[in-house]
Motif scaffolding. Structure first.
Motif, mmCIF file in Angstrom:
data_model
loop_
_atom_site.group_PDB
_atom_site.id
_atom_site.type_symbol
_atom_site.label_atom_id
_atom_site.label_comp_id
_atom_site.label_asym_id
_atom_site.label_seq_id
_atom_site.Cartn_x
_atom_site.Cartn_y
_atom_site.Cartn_z
ATOM 1 N N TYR A 1 0.843 -1.189 0.000
ATOM 2 C CA TYR A 1 0.000 0.000 0.000
ATOM 3 C C TYR A 1 0.885 1.249 0.000
ATOM 4 O O TYR A 1 2.078 1.184 0.292
ATOM 5 N N SER A 2 0.249 2.383 -0.321
ATOM 6 C CA SER A 2 1.011 3.625 -0.457
ATOM 7 C C SER A 2 1.096 4.385 0.867
ATOM 8 O O SER A 2 0.377 4.070 1.819
ATOM 9 N N CYS B 1 -0.007 7.296 1.089
ATOM 10 C CA CYS B 1 -1.331 7.926 1.121
ATOM 11 C C CYS B 1 -2.319 7.103 1.939
ATOM 12 O O CYS B 1 -3.090 7.640 2.732
ATOM 13 N N ALA C 1 1.110 9.480 -2.727
ATOM 14 C CA ALA C 1 0.166 8.636 -3.468
ATOM 15 C C ALA C 1 0.857 7.485 -4.185
ATOM 16 O O ALA C 1 0.274 6.415 -4.355
ATOM 17 N N ILE C 2 2.106 7.696 -4.620
ATOM 18 C CA ILE C 2 2.768 6.613 -5.369
ATOM 19 C C ILE C 2 3.991 6.079 -4.641
ATOM 20 O O ILE C 2 4.740 5.268 -5.174
ATOM 21 N N GLU D 1 5.131 -0.558 -6.276
ATOM 22 C CA GLU D 1 5.078 -1.480 -7.399
ATOM 23 C C GLU D 1 4.113 -0.911 -8.446
ATOM 24 O O GLU D 1 3.006 -0.495 -8.102
ATOM 25 N N GLU D 2 4.490 -0.888 -9.715
ATOM 26 C CA GLU D 2 3.629 -0.395 -10.797
ATOM 27 C C GLU D 2 3.141 1.034 -10.563
ATOM 28 O O GLU D 2 1.999 1.364 -10.892
ATOM 29 N N ASN E 1 2.045 4.699 -10.866
ATOM 30 C CA ASN E 1 1.574 5.473 -12.014
ATOM 31 C C ASN E 1 2.313 6.822 -12.021
ATOM 32 O O ASN E 1 1.779 7.841 -11.601
ATOM 33 N N GLY F 1 0.716 9.575 -14.164
ATOM 34 C CA GLY F 1 -0.460 10.124 -13.478
ATOM 35 C C GLY F 1 -0.061 11.099 -12.387
ATOM 36 O O GLY F 1 -0.683 12.153 -12.212
ATOM 37 N N MET F 2 1.007 10.763 -11.657
ATOM 38 C CA MET F 2 1.492 11.640 -10.585
ATOM 39 C C MET F 2 1.997 12.955 -11.173
ATOM 40 O O MET F 2 1.741 14.030 -10.631
#
Lengths: 248, 353
Positions: A160-161, A163, A184-185, A209-210, A212, A215-216
């Motif tokens: 989990y992040s 965030c 967030a990432i 992991e993965e 975005n 997006g950030m």
């Protein structure tokens, strides 16, 4: 016989070792279960006989490459600790410049006498059993990883992040206060300690992991950051990632 | 039903009395927003709050909750951990009351969740009706959750100088009886309650607006048709998979379980944490296979879980329209937009037929 733990330090501020030393109450209890045989910040003794090596710092010289390979041969398990060891961290900024320029900046004319290489994270040089992220590491994670190693429980990265943990803590989002943040990432596990105390997340635990990333970048743009500011934000701790290659 | 009128100037006095007897959770200020947390001083209570960062229902389902205590060397020492203490949730908005009703149903279904039910048991819920929406991004008017018909013990209806206090349940009556000297001395309601409610509701009708282009009952069908649509790829490209939408949601009940062993390597606890279906590892199983490895799949799942699967399987929507997920999303993903896009796609498809 108690398992033997050893702490080793490469290019870093040694703040992660200090975090372990800061576990004042728990350390005495840990010593019921393990023996610590190398720990420069805490003890004089040195030993070549150990089971688990906690390795702090990034690898930046030929000598360090040889030393960390030697540790790998002697240890049954190697745990990289801290941003420098796991993702290059702040040290990785060195790689943005030609090596001769760096030497001159730091050591002046004497630079030519220093053997220094571009920054590598520990896993670039040797395989590791676990990466304990953070600048510095979380004391709680050190305890849980140590306990899991002793119990033979598989080690898992948080999925989990920051965030997620920040919301769990019931914090006001920094974006609502007109600030920006990489939580967030960024990989969680720190219990969102920085946002909880008013600083934004700088990504010291590495990207999830993965993640975005594009997006950030869009979110940071929408919040008024310039391209240079965005690049700097990512480069603070995550300089080993080639920012221009992964974004549009 | 008992009715009282409580002047605003007497709220602190009432709170002082209650705090002497009960643990009280209510809205209080945190920085520029509000949280729903334990109140220690009467003046902390902010009944003028808009919404809370985390919803009140989390009181019954706290993060990092201990479920069982164990001893690795002695299995007979395993014990279930529950936490029961009479408490009051003071100032719960209708959307959150509706959320608690839904969570009560979910957690009471076999196998019952003892931990939730123990914390929930005998909790007195004091509702606080909303005269106006708490923000731009709520769906409570479309969903009808801007009011609550049940799920509370007392309801506070705000007037310009006080609150009409409506007592509906036995727990509510126990509460007013316990503080009877207070209610009898300070509070008297002399108007006709039904006229008052009529006026209150017509004010609500003026302040609340619909956000959706279609009726909410048409939503499950419209969403079903988006399953393979480009919409989810668009959302997936924006989403940062940060998980915030789930954590602030009053009806997200998914959790992850882990064991924490003590330093003596003997004792320990099994704990649960709130989890988020937007986290990449959420649908990852023991073999390493991940059923929803793309962000687009995870986003679609979140919306379908709430608006397609739950209505289909349980008969109710899993969203009370509180707007917290929409507010908290830094990428600007909003259920309002998704739902309206679904209606639009459905309309376009019908026109093509």
């Amino acid at each position: 016989m108690k398992p033997k733990l050893a702490m080793f330090s490469f290019t870093s501020c040694e703040g992660c070792q200090l975090q372990i030393l800061n576990l004042e109450k728990e350390l005495l209890e840990i010593l019921n279960a393990v023996e610590i045989v190398n720990f420069r910040e805490a003890i004089d003794q040195k030993s070549q006989d150990y089971d688990v090596a906690f390795v702090e710092g990034s690898i930046t010289t030929q000598k360090e490459i040889e030393e960390v390979k030697d540790i790998r041969q002697k240890a049954k398990a190697v745990v990289a600790i801290g941003s420098c060891a796991c993702i290059g961290g702040i040290n990785a900024m060195k790689n943005f410049f030609p090596i001769d320029f760096v030497k001159k900046q730091v050591y002046g004319e004497m630079g030519k006498y220093f053997d220094t290489l571009p920054v590598q994270k520990v896993s670039d040089v040797i395989p590791v059993e676990y990466e304990m992220h953070g600048c510095p590491i979380s004391k709680k994670e050190f305890l849980s990883v140590t306990k899991n190693l002793l119990l033979g429980v598989p080690l898992k990265q948080p999925h989990y992040s920051v965030c997620t943990e920040c919301k769990m803590a019931g914090n006001v989002c920094l974006y609502d206060k007109g600030e920006t943040c990489l939580g967030a990432i960024t990989r969680g596990g720190c219990e969102a300690v920085c946002p909880t105390f008013g600083d934004s997340c700088h990504g010291c635990r590495g990207l999830g992991e993965e993640a975005n990333i594009q997006g950030m970048v869009e979110v940071l743009r929408a919040n008024g950051l310039t391209e240079a500011e965005i690049k700097n934000k990512f480069s603070y701790f995550n300089g080993l990632m080639n920012f221009s290659e992964v974004t549009k | 039903m008992e009715l009282y009128f409580l002047p605003k100037s007497k709220i602190n006095l009432l709170m002082e009395e209650i705090l002497g007897e009960f643990t009280v959770f209510g809205p209080k200020q945190k920085d520029i927003q509000f949280v729903f947390e334990e109140i220690s001083h009467p003046e902390e209570l902010r009944l003028d709050y808009n919404t809370s960062i985390l919803p009140p229902v989390k009181t019954f389902f706290p993060n990092n909750e201990k479920l069982i205590a164990f001893n690795l060397n002695n299995i007979d020492k395993t014990e279930i951990v529950t936490n029961e203490n009479r408490k009051i949730l003071f100032g719960v908005h209708p959307c959150d009351i509706n959320a608690i009703k839904m969570m009560d149903e979910i957690f009471a279904k076999p196998p019952q969740d003892e931990h939730y039910l123990a914390r929930r048991k005998e909790t007195i819920i004091i509702g606080l009706n909303c005269k106006k929406p708490c923000g731009e991004k709520t769906l409570c008017y479309d969903k009808g959750t801007y009011k609550a018909d049940s799920g509370f013990d007392l309801m506070f209806w705000e007037t310009h100088d006080g609150y009409v206090v409506q007592v509906v349940s036995n727990l509510g009556k126990y509460f007013t009886a316990k503080f009877s000297y207070f209610f009898n001395f300070f509070t008297e309601f002399t108007e006709n309650f039904y006229d008052f409610v009529d006026n209150f509701q017509s004010e609500q009708e003026q302040n609340f607006t619909k956000k959706l282009t279609h009726n909410i009952f048409e939503l499950p069908e419209a969403l079903r048709e988006t399953y393979d649509s480009e919409l989810w790829h668009e959302i997936g490209a924006k989403c940062l998979s940060c998980g915030s939408c789930n954590i602030v949601c009053p009806t997200c009940y998914c959790f992850d379980v882990h064991d924490v062993v003590d330093l003596d390597l003997e004792g320990g606890h099994r704990c649960r944490n709130w989890d988020s279906c937007q986290n990449i590892g959420f649908a990852c199983v023991g073999s390493g296979e991940n059923f929803r490895e793309k962000s687009s799949q995870r986003n679609r799942h979140r919306v379908f879980k709430k608006e397609v699967y739950l209505p289909q399987n349980q008969g109710f929507s899993g969203c009370v329209g509180c707007g917290r997920c929409n507010n908290v999303c830094i990428a600007g993903i909003s259920l309002i937009e998704i739902y309206n896009r679904a209606f639009e796609l459905q309309k376009n498809q019908e026109e093509q037929k």
